[in-house]
Motif scaffolding. Structure first.
Motif, short mmCIF file in Angstrom:
data_model
loop_
_atom_site.label_atom_id
_atom_site.label_comp_id
_atom_site.label_asym_id
_atom_site.label_seq_id
_atom_site.Cartn_x
_atom_site.Cartn_y
_atom_site.Cartn_z
N LYS A 1 4.40 -4.69 34.74
CA LYS A 1 3.97 -5.06 36.09
C LYS A 1 2.60 -4.48 36.41
N SER A 2 2.33 -3.29 35.92
CA SER A 2 1.04 -2.65 36.20
C SER A 2 -0.10 -3.32 35.43
N ALA A 3 0.25 -4.03 34.36
CA ALA A 3 -0.74 -4.67 33.48
C ALA A 3 -1.74 -3.64 32.94
N THR A 4 -1.26 -2.43 32.73
CA THR A 4 -2.14 -1.37 32.25
C THR A 4 -2.69 -1.67 30.86
N LYS A 5 -3.90 -1.26 30.66
CA LYS A 5 -4.53 -1.33 29.35
C LYS A 5 -4.76 0.08 28.82
N ASN A 6 -4.16 1.06 29.51
CA ASN A 6 -4.29 2.46 29.15
C ASN A 6 -3.63 2.69 27.78
N LYS A 7 -4.46 2.89 26.77
CA LYS A 7 -3.96 3.02 25.40
C LYS A 7 -3.07 4.25 25.24
N ASP A 8 -3.35 5.30 26.02
CA ASP A 8 -2.51 6.50 25.93
C ASP A 8 -1.09 6.22 26.43
N LEU A 9 -0.97 5.45 27.50
CA LEU A 9 0.37 5.11 28.01
C LEU A 9 1.12 4.21 27.03
N LEU A 10 0.42 3.25 26.47
CA LEU A 10 1.07 2.36 25.50
C LEU A 10 1.50 3.15 24.26
N LYS A 11 0.67 4.08 23.83
CA LYS A 11 1.00 4.94 22.69
C LYS A 11 2.22 5.81 23.01
N LEU A 12 2.27 6.31 24.24
CA LEU A 12 3.37 7.19 24.65
C LEU A 12 4.69 6.44 24.71
N VAL A 13 4.70 5.25 25.27
CA VAL A 13 5.96 4.50 25.34
C VAL A 13 6.41 4.06 23.94
N ARG A 14 5.46 3.74 23.08
CA ARG A 14 5.81 3.42 21.69
C ARG A 14 6.39 4.66 21.00
N HIS A 15 5.82 5.83 21.29
CA HIS A 15 6.31 7.08 20.72
C HIS A 15 7.79 7.29 21.06
N VAL A 16 8.16 7.02 22.30
CA VAL A 16 9.56 7.18 22.72
C VAL A 16 10.45 6.25 21.89
N ALA A 17 10.04 5.02 21.73
CA ALA A 17 10.84 4.05 20.97
C ALA A 17 10.98 4.48 19.51
N VAL A 18 9.89 4.91 18.91
CA VAL A 18 9.93 5.31 17.50
C VAL A 18 10.75 6.59 17.33
N ALA A 19 10.61 7.53 18.26
CA ALA A 19 11.40 8.77 18.19
C ALA A 19 12.89 8.46 18.23
N GLU A 20 13.29 7.48 19.05
CA GLU A 20 14.71 7.08 19.07
C GLU A 20 15.15 6.58 17.70
N ILE A 21 14.29 5.80 17.05
CA ILE A 21 14.60 5.28 15.71
C ILE A 21 14.71 6.43 14.71
N VAL A 22 13.77 7.35 14.78
CA VAL A 22 13.75 8.48 13.85
C VAL A 22 15.03 9.29 13.96
N TRP A 23 15.44 9.62 15.19
CA TRP A 23 16.65 10.43 15.36
C TRP A 23 17.90 9.68 14.89
N LEU A 24 17.97 8.38 15.16
CA LEU A 24 19.13 7.62 14.69
C LEU A 24 19.15 7.59 13.16
N SER A 25 18.00 7.43 12.56
CA SER A 25 17.93 7.43 11.10
C SER A 25 18.45 8.75 10.54
N ARG A 26 18.08 9.84 11.18
CA ARG A 26 18.57 11.15 10.73
C ARG A 26 20.09 11.25 10.88
N LEU A 27 20.60 10.76 12.00
CA LEU A 27 22.06 10.77 12.20
C LEU A 27 22.78 9.97 11.13
#
Length: 151
Positions: free
Chosen positions: A24-50
């Motif tokens: 909705k914000s239509a942000t182009k802030n690369k740091d925010l996009l990187k941060l939200v992607r980080h959350v998604a990938v971290a979830e994958i990483v922890w599940l892989s470890r489990l």
């Protein structure tokens, strides 16, 4: 187990809400996009470890070009975590998991603590994203657990 399931359901809901706010914000802030992607990938990483899988091929801090791919990651994460948790017995929560972090350092952590890490890690970063949205005069997402619990 009931509490962990509820907290994980909140995580899936909150992941979607934060993505909606970013879109909705239509942000182009690369740091925010990187941060939200980080959350998604971290979830994958922890599940892989489990699941006893290696995680060295995952990059936690890559830039995201758009939110479509990140949304797909969150949706796939939710489905895979649901399957994992449905197959999990209460007695297995205290089983210890051996794994290496992204730097190759060995650790041993309980299933319960790993699931709590996933839950709390995402909430921490969603707060960072909401703060940045507010600073940019965009509408932050309401992602408090109590808001979810009232649904």
């Amino acid at each position: 187990m009931k509490t962990i399931k509820s907290m994980m359901n909140h995580l899936y809901w909150a992941d979607g809400r934060i993505l909606d706010a970013l879109e909705k914000s239509a942000t182009k802030n690369k740091d925010l996009l990187k941060l939200v992607r980080h959350v998604a990938v971290a979830e994958i990483v922890w599940l892989s470890r489990l699941l006893g899988k290696g995680t060295e091929h995952y990059a936690l801090w890559e830039e995201a070009e758009d939110l479509t791919a990140v949304r797909t990651m969150f949706e796939e994460n939710a489905e895979q975590y649901r399957v994992y948790i449905e197959g999990l017995k209460e007695s297995e929560l205290d089983e210890m998991i051996d794994y290496s972090n992204q730097s190759g350092v060995q650790f041993r952590t309980s299933v319960r603590d790993i699931l709590l890490q996933v839950i709390l890690h995402g909430q921490y970063h969603r707060g960072q994203i909401n703060r940045a949205l507010r600073i940019d005069s965009a509408e932050p997402a309401q992602v408090d657990y109590i808001t979810f619990a009232r649904l």
